[in-house]
Write a protein that holds these residues in place. Structure first.
Motif, mmCIF file in Angstrom:
data_model
loop_
_atom_site.group_PDB
_atom_site.id
_atom_site.type_symbol
_atom_site.label_atom_id
_atom_site.label_comp_id
_atom_site.label_asym_id
_atom_site.label_seq_id
_atom_site.Cartn_x
_atom_site.Cartn_y
_atom_site.Cartn_z
ATOM 1 N N MET A 1 16.532 0.514 23.194
ATOM 2 C CA MET A 1 16.492 -0.889 22.870
ATOM 3 C C MET A 1 16.865 -1.098 21.408
ATOM 4 S SD MET A 1 16.066 -3.787 24.335
ATOM 5 C CE MET A 1 15.451 -3.368 25.925
ATOM 6 N N ALA A 2 16.407 -0.184 20.537
ATOM 7 C CA ALA A 2 16.713 -0.314 19.108
ATOM 8 C C ALA A 2 18.223 -0.230 18.872
ATOM 9 C CB ALA A 2 15.988 0.764 18.316
ATOM 10 N N ASP A 3 18.899 0.630 19.625
ATOM 11 C CA ASP A 3 20.357 0.748 19.463
ATOM 12 C C ASP A 3 21.059 -0.541 19.888
ATOM 13 O OD1 ASP A 3 20.219 3.296 18.450
ATOM 14 O OD2 ASP A 3 20.518 4.267 20.389
ATOM 15 N N LEU A 4 20.602 -1.168 20.961
ATOM 16 C CA LEU A 4 21.206 -2.432 21.408
ATOM 17 C C LEU A 4 21.028 -3.507 20.347
ATOM 18 C CD1 LEU A 4 20.069 -2.588 25.139
ATOM 19 C CD2 LEU A 4 22.277 -1.880 24.241
ATOM 20 N N LYS A 5 19.845 -3.527 19.738
ATOM 21 C CA LYS A 5 19.589 -4.507 18.688
ATOM 22 C C LYS A 5 20.452 -4.224 17.465
ATOM 23 C CE LYS A 5 15.703 -6.693 16.383
ATOM 24 N NZ LYS A 5 14.261 -6.702 16.221
ATOM 25 N N ARG A 6 20.537 -2.939 17.076
ATOM 26 C CA ARG A 6 21.337 -2.557 15.911
ATOM 27 C C ARG A 6 22.809 -2.891 16.109
ATOM 28 N NH1 ARG A 6 24.070 1.821 15.468
ATOM 29 N NH2 ARG A 6 22.879 2.960 17.024
ATOM 30 N N MET A 7 23.302 -2.743 17.344
ATOM 31 C CA MET A 7 24.702 -3.028 17.653
ATOM 32 C C MET A 7 24.925 -4.520 17.917
ATOM 33 S SD MET A 7 25.227 0.456 19.911
ATOM 34 C CE MET A 7 26.368 -0.221 21.007
ATOM 35 N N LYS A 8 23.882 -5.329 17.750
ATOM 36 C CA LYS A 8 23.948 -6.785 17.930
ATOM 37 C C LYS A 8 24.390 -7.176 19.344
ATOM 38 C CE LYS A 8 24.761 -7.864 13.051
ATOM 39 N NZ LYS A 8 23.861 -6.944 12.538
ATOM 40 N N LEU A 9 23.843 -6.485 20.343
ATOM 41 C CA LEU A 9 24.170 -6.784 21.735
ATOM 42 C C LEU A 9 23.138 -7.696 22.394
ATOM 43 C CD1 LEU A 9 25.435 -3.289 22.945
ATOM 44 C CD2 LEU A 9 26.795 -5.299 22.385
ATOM 45 N N LEU A 10 22.015 -7.960 21.725
ATOM 46 C CA LEU A 10 20.968 -8.798 22.313
ATOM 47 C C LEU A 10 21.145 -10.252 21.871
ATOM 48 C CD1 LEU A 10 17.899 -6.436 21.873
ATOM 49 C CD2 LEU A 10 19.197 -6.880 23.945
ATOM 50 N N ILE A 11 22.316 -10.817 22.174
ATOM 51 C CA ILE A 11 22.647 -12.165 21.691
ATOM 52 C C ILE A 11 23.152 -13.080 22.800
ATOM 53 C CG2 ILE A 11 23.179 -11.482 19.329
ATOM 54 C CD1 ILE A 11 26.171 -11.487 20.230
ATOM 55 N N GLY A 12 22.701 -12.941 23.978
ATOM 56 C CA GLY A 12 23.215 -13.767 25.074
ATOM 57 C C GLY A 12 24.029 -12.912 26.022
ATOM 58 N N TRP A 13 25.344 -12.951 25.857
ATOM 59 C CA TRP A 13 26.205 -12.091 26.669
ATOM 60 C C TRP A 13 27.067 -11.277 25.713
ATOM 61 C CZ3 TRP A 13 31.200 -10.667 27.470
ATOM 62 C CH2 TRP A 13 31.471 -9.969 28.648
ATOM 63 N N ALA A 14 27.061 -9.960 25.884
ATOM 64 C CA ALA A 14 27.861 -9.086 25.024
ATOM 65 C C ALA A 14 28.248 -7.850 25.814
ATOM 66 C CB ALA A 14 27.082 -8.690 23.784
ATOM 67 N N SER A 15 29.373 -7.279 25.455
ATOM 68 C CA SER A 15 29.858 -6.083 26.134
ATOM 69 C C SER A 15 30.527 -5.171 25.116
ATOM 70 C CB SER A 15 30.850 -6.468 27.231
ATOM 71 O OG SER A 15 31.255 -5.323 27.926
ATOM 72 N N THR A 16 30.344 -3.870 25.287
ATOM 73 C CA THR A 16 30.970 -2.884 24.409
ATOM 74 C C THR A 16 31.088 -1.554 25.145
ATOM 75 O OG1 THR A 16 30.940 -1.910 22.199
ATOM 76 C CG2 THR A 16 28.839 -2.032 23.342
ATOM 77 N N VAL A 17 31.877 -0.663 24.570
ATOM 78 C CA VAL A 17 31.997 0.699 25.094
ATOM 79 C C VAL A 17 31.495 1.637 24.007
ATOM 80 C CG1 VAL A 17 33.562 2.483 25.903
ATOM 81 C CG2 VAL A 17 33.939 0.116 26.570
ATOM 82 N N ILE A 18 30.562 2.492 24.366
ATOM 83 C CA ILE A 18 30.027 3.481 23.440
ATOM 84 C C ILE A 18 30.643 4.828 23.808
ATOM 85 C CG2 ILE A 18 27.940 4.606 22.576
ATOM 86 C CD1 ILE A 18 26.417 2.086 23.543
ATOM 87 N N ALA A 30 31.753 8.453 27.644
ATOM 88 C CA ALA A 30 31.832 7.029 27.316
ATOM 89 C C ALA A 30 30.994 6.250 28.324
ATOM 90 C CB ALA A 30 33.277 6.545 27.345
ATOM 91 N N ILE A 31 30.417 5.168 27.835
ATOM 92 C CA ILE A 31 29.625 4.313 28.705
ATOM 93 C C ILE A 31 29.924 2.862 28.329
ATOM 94 C CG2 ILE A 31 27.622 4.444 27.167
ATOM 95 C CD1 ILE A 31 25.862 4.256 29.678
ATOM 96 N N GLU A 32 30.188 2.044 29.347
ATOM 97 C CA GLU A 32 30.409 0.620 29.112
ATOM 98 C C GLU A 32 29.083 -0.092 29.306
ATOM 99 O OE1 GLU A 32 32.768 -3.180 31.021
ATOM 100 O OE2 GLU A 32 33.556 -1.168 31.409
ATOM 101 N N VAL A 33 28.698 -0.858 28.295
ATOM 102 C CA VAL A 33 27.414 -1.555 28.299
ATOM 103 C C VAL A 33 27.674 -3.050 28.274
ATOM 104 C CG1 VAL A 33 25.251 -1.884 27.061
ATOM 105 C CG2 VAL A 33 26.352 0.352 27.036
ATOM 106 N N LYS A 73 7.624 -15.243 15.762
ATOM 107 C CA LYS A 73 8.753 -14.411 15.350
ATOM 108 C C LYS A 73 9.618 -13.988 16.533
ATOM 109 C CE LYS A 73 7.760 -14.002 10.948
ATOM 110 N NZ LYS A 73 8.580 -14.469 9.897
ATOM 111 N N GLY A 74 9.540 -14.685 17.641
ATOM 112 C CA GLY A 74 10.361 -14.330 18.790
ATOM 113 C C GLY A 74 9.630 -13.402 19.734
ATOM 114 N N GLY A 75 10.417 -12.567 20.413
ATOM 115 C CA GLY A 75 9.834 -11.674 21.388
ATOM 116 C C GLY A 75 10.371 -10.263 21.263
ATOM 117 N N ILE A 76 9.776 -9.379 22.038
ATOM 118 C CA ILE A 76 10.175 -7.984 22.054
ATOM 119 C C ILE A 76 10.788 -7.701 23.414
ATOM 120 C CG2 ILE A 76 9.359 -5.603 21.906
ATOM 121 C CD1 ILE A 76 7.046 -6.722 20.170
ATOM 122 N N TRP A 77 11.992 -7.143 23.417
ATOM 123 C CA TRP A 77 12.694 -6.839 24.663
ATOM 124 C C TRP A 77 12.295 -5.466 25.189
ATOM 125 C CZ3 TRP A 77 15.243 -10.214 27.477
ATOM 126 C CH2 TRP A 77 15.694 -11.384 26.872
#
Length: 185
Positions: A1-18, A30-33, A73-77
């Motif tokens: 979860m920390a990696d998703l937050k660091r990569m700014k993927l927890l913003i609605g809809w986002a997609s990336t390949v790691i 490779a993994i498509e997230v 302060k929001g929530g925890i995913w």
């Protein structure tokens, strides 16, 4: 979860390949997230697409948000483990899927594999190292010892280990003094 937050993927809809590369810069894996947080379709989830043993794997993992204990302060995913249905912050690969650590049978914490002798030695001398670790945590740039007039968890940990160290150190010194006095008499 920390990696998703660091990569700014927890913003609605986002997609990336790691991708993971070896020393010669060749792609090893490779993994498509894809992350969907209630934007296009109902339900919050993360979709993973990757190859495992030459098989294409594509599945969704549900996400839930829990209110933070820091007020407004929001929530925890959290992930909902596809195998156990439990909330977790970290997923581990079982060779094919990503699941929580509770899905692995017979797994132990490292400390559970130590012998009784080692654990007794660690209980005597371990606080010395724990105090150092906790102190190093508090020396980090944004670490605080107090928040809203209360000790932070990191500061509480440091004080706990400091007190334990003082108790163990005092017992150790007293026992050495007692031994030396008994041999003199």
């Amino acid at each position: 979860m920390a990696d998703l937050k660091r990569m700014k993927l927890l913003i609605g809809w986002a997609s990336t390949v790691i991708t993971w590369r070896n020393n010669s810069d060749e792609v090893r894996a490779a993994i498509e997230v894809t992350v969907n947080l209630n934007c296009l379709y109902p339900g919050d989830y993360i979709e993973l697409k990757y190859r495992a043993r030459e098989e294409l794997i594509n599945y969704k993992i549900q996400l839930v948000q829990v209110a933070s204990n820091l007020g407004k302060k929001g929530g925890i995913w959290y992930f909902i483990c596809p195998s156990t249905g439990k909330r977790c912050r970290t997923l581990y690969s079982d060779g094919r899927y990503f699941v929580s650590r509770h899905a692995f049978k017979g797994t132990l914490y490292e400390s559970q594999t130590y012998s009784k002798t080692y654990r007794s030695i660690a209980s005597m001398y371990g606080p010395i190292y724990k105090v150092r670790e906790a102190f190093d945590e508090l020396k980090k740039p944004y670490a605080k010892t107090f928040y809203r007039g209360k000790l932070t968890p990191k500061a509480r940990k440091l004080f706990k280990w400091q007190q334990l160290y003082n108790v163990k150190h005092d017992i150790e010194l007293r026992s050495i003094e007692d031994y030396l006095l008994s041999t003199v008499s």
